[in-house]
Design a protein around this motif. Structure first.
Motif, PDB file in Angstrom:
ATOM      1  N   GLU A 578       0.868  -1.179   0.000  1.00 33.61           N
ATOM      2  CA  GLU A 578       0.000   0.000   0.000  1.00 33.61           C
ATOM      3  C   GLU A 578       0.907   1.232   0.000  1.00 33.61           C
ATOM      4  O   GLU A 578       1.832   1.302   0.810  1.00 33.61           O
ATOM      5  CB  GLU A 578      -0.917   0.037   1.226  1.00 33.61           C
ATOM      6  CG  GLU A 578      -1.783   1.305   1.231  1.00 33.61           C
ATOM      7  CD  GLU A 578      -2.788   1.402   2.383  1.00 33.61           C
ATOM      8  OE1 GLU A 578      -2.802   0.509   3.252  1.00 33.61           O
ATOM      9  OE2 GLU A 578      -3.548   2.393   2.395  1.00 33.61           O
ATOM     10  N   ASN A 633      -4.504   4.931  -2.020  1.00 32.81           N
ATOM     11  CA  ASN A 633      -5.705   5.460  -1.367  1.00 32.81           C
ATOM     12  C   ASN A 633      -6.351   6.568  -2.214  1.00 32.81           C
ATOM     13  O   ASN A 633      -5.657   7.427  -2.759  1.00 32.81           O
ATOM     14  CB  ASN A 633      -5.344   6.040   0.000  1.00 32.81           C
ATOM     15  CG  ASN A 633      -4.940   4.951   0.972  1.00 32.81           C
ATOM     16  OD1 ASN A 633      -5.778   4.218   1.492  1.00 32.81           O
ATOM     17  ND2 ASN A 633      -3.632   4.813   1.188  1.00 32.81           N
ATOM     18  N   GLU A 665      -8.043   2.118  -2.959  1.00 34.82           N
ATOM     19  CA  GLU A 665      -8.713   1.949  -1.663  1.00 34.82           C
ATOM     20  C   GLU A 665      -9.651   3.135  -1.421  1.00 34.82           C
ATOM     21  O   GLU A 665      -9.242   4.289  -1.475  1.00 34.82           O
ATOM     22  CB  GLU A 665      -7.668   1.872  -0.542  1.00 34.82           C
ATOM     23  CG  GLU A 665      -6.781   0.640  -0.640  1.00 34.82           C
ATOM     24  CD  GLU A 665      -5.913   0.470   0.606  1.00 34.82           C
ATOM     25  OE1 GLU A 665      -6.079   1.259   1.553  1.00 34.82           O
ATOM     26  OE2 GLU A 665      -5.081  -0.463   0.608  1.00 34.82           O
ATOM     27  N   ASP A 695     -11.775   0.338   2.097  1.00 42.07           N
ATOM     28  CA  ASP A 695     -10.857   0.633   3.212  1.00 42.07           C
ATOM     29  C   ASP A 695     -11.644   0.866   4.498  1.00 42.07           C
ATOM     30  O   ASP A 695     -12.798   1.277   4.453  1.00 42.07           O
ATOM     31  CB  ASP A 695     -10.050   1.889   2.852  1.00 42.07           C
ATOM     32  CG  ASP A 695      -8.705   1.934   3.555  1.00 42.07           C
ATOM     33  OD1 ASP A 695      -8.454   1.054   4.399  1.00 42.07           O
ATOM     34  OD2 ASP A 695      -7.907   2.843   3.234  1.00 42.07           O
ATOM     35  N   LYS A 716     -11.139  -4.342   3.420  1.00 44.54           N
ATOM     36  CA  LYS A 716     -10.049  -4.160   4.378  1.00 44.54           C
ATOM     37  C   LYS A 716     -10.661  -3.942   5.755  1.00 44.54           C
ATOM     38  O   LYS A 716     -11.279  -2.896   6.008  1.00 44.54           O
ATOM     39  CB  LYS A 716      -9.187  -2.945   4.002  1.00 44.54           C
ATOM     40  CG  LYS A 716      -8.321  -3.148   2.775  1.00 44.54           C
ATOM     41  CD  LYS A 716      -7.311  -2.007   2.604  1.00 44.54           C
ATOM     42  CE  LYS A 716      -6.047  -2.253   3.411  1.00 44.54           C
ATOM     43  NZ  LYS A 716      -5.002  -1.243   3.106  1.00 44.54           N
TER      44      LYS A 716
HETATM   45 MG    MG Z   1      -5.631   2.666   2.960  1.00 42.28          MG
END
Ligand code: MG
Ligand code: C2E
Ligand code: MG
Length: 807
Positions: A578, A633, A665, A695, A716
């Protein structure tokens, strides 16, 4: 007197006397018609008509005299000297021409002019008479009773003066009639009185000259000349009258065709008006003619307009006491012409419709069409005025910035029509809070403002009044808004309040500070009111500095990405990374993303920043020999860009990264912000082959619904659940449920924030697919994971991870 009557009754043939009188009346009738005509128009034309008047009147007097002489029988043969006879005619013509011209062209001193003119006419009659008598030849001696002569001259003069005094310019039927009667009396009385003064003593020794006109020849000549001249005058007056009537009929049609009301005045008095004017005042011609126009209908008119110095005015037309209508009036002076004296034409237009239209346009320009409250520009003007007054009176002004809470959600859920309906309803409710000193305006989609002008300088009263008003506003919005049968929406508001002059000394700062206070309420969840305080300004300044510095850092390439491994839960093998943004500020040191990402979102900087992160991460990942996944993200703000999918496609294209290696995400809260738009964008991104991960799963407000509605590949589990795994039954239940849910929905599940062996054991025991956390590696510069990304042996890779994780 007796002599005169005796002479008339015994020495005159009554039939011929009657004919003389009738001839006189006929001539005078034509003469006055001509005189009446001669008194209007330009001077040159007046003189022509006056000359004709003189000729006709002179001929009438002359003919009357000689026909009356025919009626007189002195019992002697009578003849006339041609020269003196003609001279008498000329005297009559010249005298009456002069006599009529004096009052006919006079514009001032009218009474003296009429008296003098009448005197000249009267004396002219006498002069003609006695010249005519001097032309008489008889075989005898002619002598006069001088007292009667003087009386006759006096009578002629007096009647002449009275005649023109009462006839004036003979403009009305009555004046003309009086004039005709008066002049006939003047001629007839003068003649017959003078005849009474005549004494003829026969004397056959006196010879009658040979070149004289005989009585019968004179009769013929008089009849011919009189008839001809009077006839010509009569015909001319007729033709002229016809022409004038035709012209006036044309003018009337012309005037009546005008939509504007038209009024013609002479010396201020109405002489004519068209239909539109009569319609405007609901009157008739008879009621207005002869009335003073301005005094009666436009009493408020300025002296300049009355005098003709101004030609346009907007004023009131007085219809009846207390009833006026607004009109615009144009004044045009009409110089005298062959038909008319100097006149003034007024054109009037009813302004009621225009005023109403202007009022409506002003209303539209000042108000918001949807809520009927004032609009932004007008509010700005009113605020400027209020501040100006406040500077003079010292009484403070409060400004309220009002933002509706969750209005966007209402719009998204029920559509724009329902949104508009809700705004209208809000406008109506707010409208009820308006007072003399309190105004409200709509300044944007769901943004409103209020202005309170306080009537005293007391700060406590000011705060209490503003607070009460803001609370009244919140209360009026607390009742849900009806959307449709079965649905109503709860609307609340965030209200920020700032005061002038305490919180700012101009419009901008007051508005800005009220806005900051409102923003504070928003951040606290809304449905509340907050007064501005200087620390809000400090915070704002800090945020602005930070956002400036962040922009600078971005431009200077002072940002970097750290990479945190994501591992297979069973084998611990790294399956991807990530990308997490890192900012090292030269003075503040390391600034955490939780601090600067919200600021970047507020300022819009997140868009270029997010694009930079994605491009950088993809550029990095494409260099790896080991084709591991790369998660980036996405912020909620980025997810509102309709061209996001295009940006992603562009980056993939530019970097050459295989789409399936990229995972974006997204948090649930970002998705529900504008659900339909987010779904559309995500579907487009998904179509590129890019994966979507949900996320911080479990922290949002309808996680399950989100899973169903959005094309998600991976869940997640939020680190807060993992952190509480060993201590909380609920956390265990939730994590277990989410793993099962993922399995049932065929979605991968990754747990984040995994730090301990126990957590790993729990997750692997429950068959979680992947793990991410300090246990497997901190976010680090990619150089620290070089062996992994370059695809060295699993064992080496595992060793290196454990080493880093235990750091
Ligand atoms: Mg994240
Ligand atoms: P996130 O996406 O949930 O990122 C995971 C956060 O958890 C990261 O914090 C990471 O350092 C931290 N973390 C990872 N493992 C552990 C662990 O075992 N224990 C604990 N206590 N924490 C762990 P970070 O880097 O501070 O990021 C915070 C948030 O900032 C991220 O949450 C993400 O929402 C946001 N963020 C970071 N980088 C970006 C970015 O490039 N774009 C956007 N839009 N948001 C970013
Ligand atoms: Mg997270």
């Amino acid at each position: 007197m007796y002599r005169v009557l005796d002479c008339l009754t015994t020495q005159h043939d009554p039939w011929l006397v009657l004919i003389a009188v009738l001839l006189c009346l006929g001539g005078v009738h034509t003469a006055f018609n001509l005189y009446s005509r001669a008194c209007v128009g330009r001077l040159q034309q007046k003189l022509s008509w006056l000359f004709l008047t003189g000729v006709v009147t002179g001929c009438a007097i002359w003919a009357t005299h000689f026909v009356a002489m025919l009626a007189y029988d002195p019992v002697l043969p009578v003849g006339y000297n041609p020269g003196l006879t003609i001279l008498s005619l000329l005297i009559a013509i010249v005298a009456t021409f002069i006599g009529f011209t004096i009052p006919g062209i006079a514009t001032q001193n009218l009474v003296p002019a009429r008296l003098v003119g009448g005197l000249v006419v009267g004396l002219g009659i006498s002069a003609m008479h006695f010249t005519g008598m001097a032309a008489m030849r008889v075989p005898g001696v002619i002598s006069w009773h001088m007292d009667i002569v003087f009386a006759a001259i006096l009578m002629g003069a007096a009647f002449g003066m009275i005649t023109l005094l009462i006839a004036g310019k003979a403009q009305t039927g009555r004046e003309k009639t009086y004039g005709k009667i008066g002049l006939t009396i003047a001629i007839v009385t003068m003649h017959f009185s003078a005849m009474g003064a005549l004494i003829i003593t026969p004397d056959p020794t006196i010879p009658v000259p040979a070149q004289i006109i005989s009585q019968s020849s004179l009769a013929l000549a008089v009849a011919m000349v009189a008839t001809l001249v009077i006839g010509i005058g009569f015909v001319m007056a007729m033709i002229d009258r016809q022409l004038r009537e035709n012209a006036s009929a044309r003018m009337r049609i012309f005037g009546d065709s005008a939509i504007e009301a038209l009024v013609m005045t002479q010396n201020g008095i109405i002489v004519d008006a068209n239909h539109s004017f009569l319609k405007m005042i609901k009157g008739e011609t008879a009621t207005i003619s002869g009335v003073n126009f301005i005094d009666t209908w436009l009493p408020d008119t300025s002296p300049a307009f009355r005098d003709g110095a101004e030609h346009y005015i907007e004023t009131s037309l007085a219809l009846s006491p207390g009833h006026t209508i607004p009109v615009e009036v144009i004044r045009r002076d009409l110089p005298a012409d062959e038909f008319s004296e100097d006149a003034v034409i007024y054109a009037l237009r009813d302004l009621r419709e225009r005023y109403e239209a202007e009022r409506h346009i002003r209303y539209l320009a000042e108000h918001d069409a949807l809520t009927k409250l004032l609009n932004r520009a007008t509010f700005h003007d009113r605020l400027a005025l209020a501040l100006e007054q406040s500077r003079v009176t010292g009484n403070p002004v409060s400004v309220l910035c009002i933002d509706l809470d969750h209005f966007k959600e209402l719009n998204d859920t029920y559509g724009h029509i329902a949104g508009d309906h809700a705004l209208r309803e809000v406008g109506e409710r707010i409208g009820k809070l308006i007072e003399d000193n309190v105004i409200f305006a709509r300044v944007g989609g769901d943004e409103f403002v209020a202005l309170i002008m306080h009537d005293n300088p007391n700060p406590a009263t000011m705060i209490a009044t503003a607070q009460n008003k803001a609370q009244a506003l919140l209360d009026c919005l607390s009742v849900p808004v009806f959307i449709n049968p079965g649905n109503s929406a709860r609307i609340a508001a965030s209200v920020g309040i700032a005061h002038f002059p305490d919180d700012g000394d101009d419009i901008e700062s007051i508005m800005f500070h009220a806005d900051l206070a409102m923003y504070r309420v928003k951040q606290g969840g809304g449905n509340h009111l907050v007064f501005f305080s200087p620390e809000m300004d400090d915070e704002y300044r800090y945020k602005r500095q930070l956002s400036g510095a962040l922009r600078h850092a971005m431009d200077e390439n002072a940002l970097e990405l750290h990479y945190q491994p994501q591992c297979n839960a069973h084998s611990s093998k790294i399956i991807g990374f990530e990308a997490l943004l890192r900012w090292h500020h030269p003075e503040l040191g390391q600034v955490p993303p939780s601090r600067f990402i919200p600021i970047a979102e507020e300022t819009g900087l997140i868009n270029p920043l997010g694009e930079w992160v994605m491009r950088k991460a993809c550029e990095e990942a494409v260099t790896w020999t080991n084709p591991l996944g790369i998660a980036v993200n996405l912020s909620a703000v980025q997810l509102q860009n309709l061209d996001l999918a295009q940006t992603v496609a562009g980056i993939l294209d530019d970097t050459g990264l295989a789409p399936e290696r990229l995972e974006l995400e997204i948090t649930e809260t970002a998705l529900i912000h504008n659900a339909s738009r987010s779904r559309k964008i995500l579907t487009e991104i998904k179509a590129l082959g890019v994966r979507i991960a949900m996320d911080d799963f479990g922290t949002g407000y309808s996680s399950l619904a989100t899973l169903q509605n959005f094309p998600v590949d991976r869940i997640k589990i939020d680190q807060s659940f993992i952190a509480r795994l060993m201590a909380s039954e609920q956390a265990v239940a939730i994590v277990r449920a989410v793993i099962n849910l993922g399995r049932d929905l065929k979605l991968e599940v990754i747990a984040e924030g995994v730090e301990t062996e126990d957590q790993v054991a729990f997750l692997t025991a429950h068959d979680c697919d992947a793990v991410q956390g300090y246990k497997f590696g901190h976010p680090r510069p990619i150089a620290d994971y070089q062996t992994t990304v370059s695809g060295t042996s699993v064992a080496a890779q595992h060793r290196s991870i454990v080493g880093i994780g235990s750091n």
